[in-house]
Structure formats: structure tokens, C-alpha cells
Design an enzyme around this catalytic site. Sequence first.
Site, PDB file in Angstrom:
ATOM      1  N   SER A 186       0.850  -1.194   0.000  1.00  0.00           N
ATOM      2  CA  SER A 186       0.000   0.000   0.000  1.00  0.00           C
ATOM      3  C   SER A 186       0.880   1.236   0.000  1.00  0.00           C
ATOM      4  CB  SER A 186      -0.880   0.006   1.262  1.00  0.00           C
ATOM      5  OG  SER A 186      -1.503   1.256   1.451  1.00  0.00           O
ATOM      6  N   TYR A 202      -1.837  -0.587  10.330  1.00  0.00           N
ATOM      7  CA  TYR A 202      -1.945  -1.012   8.931  1.00  0.00           C
ATOM      8  C   TYR A 202      -0.708  -0.582   8.144  1.00  0.00           C
ATOM      9  CZ  TYR A 202      -3.678  -1.280   4.120  1.00  0.00           C
ATOM     10  OH  TYR A 202      -3.819  -1.545   2.786  1.00  0.00           O
TER      11      TYR A 202
END
Length: 241
Positions: free
Chosen positions: A133, A146
Site C-alpha cells: 500500500s 496497517y
Amino acid sequence: MKTAIITGGTSGIGLAAAKIFLSNDFNCVLIGRSRERFDKIKHELSGNFEFISANVQRVADCEKIISRTVEIFGGVDVLINSAGIYHEGAITFTDEKTFDEIFATNVKGTFFVTRAAIDELIKSRGAVVNVASDAGIRGNYFCAAYSASKGAVIAFTKSLALELASFPVRVNCIAPGDILTPLTLTQMKTSGSTLDDLAKIYPLGRIGTAQEVAEAIYFLASSAASFITGAILSVDGGLTA
């Protein structure tokens, strides 16, 4: 015929990748926890595909994914680690259970599915594509756990690319920005944001599609990327430029 395994293959980026690999004459093995979810999407697929119900948080399931794939299709040529959990929230509101869930899927799952596949990938001189990501590259507000997990996926990709280069097995990673998937819709619902709100932060003026990310995955897995390993390909509309 080559065979691709796609974790998180029943929705979002994983499902889009499955469609592209199938259209390019791959056998595809879709991995997910829910047989019911697979049953809802299988009509969208055409070609040689199988579903294996597995939870990548469990090492035994990671090993089952590979052994069952070899039983069904005879080997593994491409592994796509797309299964992921997203969590948004300040560190003070991120409890141990949530942290463990994120790392068990995003990091442990990626690590142990790959570990289980190594022997087959060496035989086929195959390729691994991990899904990280933009948050793993630059961090993000209220997204520490995350972001840390996706940063770990990036470091894992680079390290494993060096470890397996001599075989040669290529290991690469994509780092998407916001992509229109069920995961992003959940994120928007949690934060109260809209598609227009997200689009404004991207130089290209919009968020991406699962198809666009899947095309990048296919490129990295294909012979067109035969001299690329250890790369982190940003698919983020210029966000990290």
C-alpha cells in the site's frame, strides 16, 4: 498451462487479478475464508479455476493452499499475496486483538504462504507479487498498525527478492493508493468520507480501479517483467510522487 494462486481472490484486487490471469490462459486458484462469497462471484469467472477455503493467519492453512494446488494443477508458477485487513484509528484506540489480526493476515499470511510455495516456485522459476500500500511507503494519518504491516510487506519483498534471485524466482510488490474496492468502501463508511473527498488528494484527480491494479500485478508476474525483481510499483495516481 501455468498456474497462479491468488489469496484474497474472491473480492477486490484479488478477484480482478484472477479474471486477468484466467483471460491469459492461466489456471487460477482463488483463496478465501468464505465459500459463500466464492459462490456469489464464481459466475464472473471463466476458464480453469478452483477455490480453496483457507485462513492465511494459520500456518497449516498456508501449507494446505500449496499442497492442494499441486494436487489439482501439478505446480505453482505465480503467487499473488492479496489477502489483507484494513484498520483505521488512532494508536490509542488500536487494541492488541486488532493489531494481531492485521499482522496475522497482512504479514504472517504473506510470509507463510510464500514459504510454503518456495519449492514449487523454484521448480517453475516462478514469480511472487505481494500487495502492499502507499501507506507502507509514506505512512498515513490514524493508520499506524496497517501502515506498519504494509511497510513490513515491502521490506519482506525486497529481502526475499535477494534471497531467491539465484534460482531465479522473482519477487515484486505493488503499492496501491485508494482503489474502488469493498475495502475502500468500508474505509469511507468508517471515516464518513466520499469518493470526491478521496479524489481530491490524487494528482490524477481520481482514485484507481481494481482492474488497473490487477493489470500491474499481471505485468510483474509476466515475462514482460523478466528483469524486474525487488521492485515496489506504485499504482497510486501520483500520490507518492
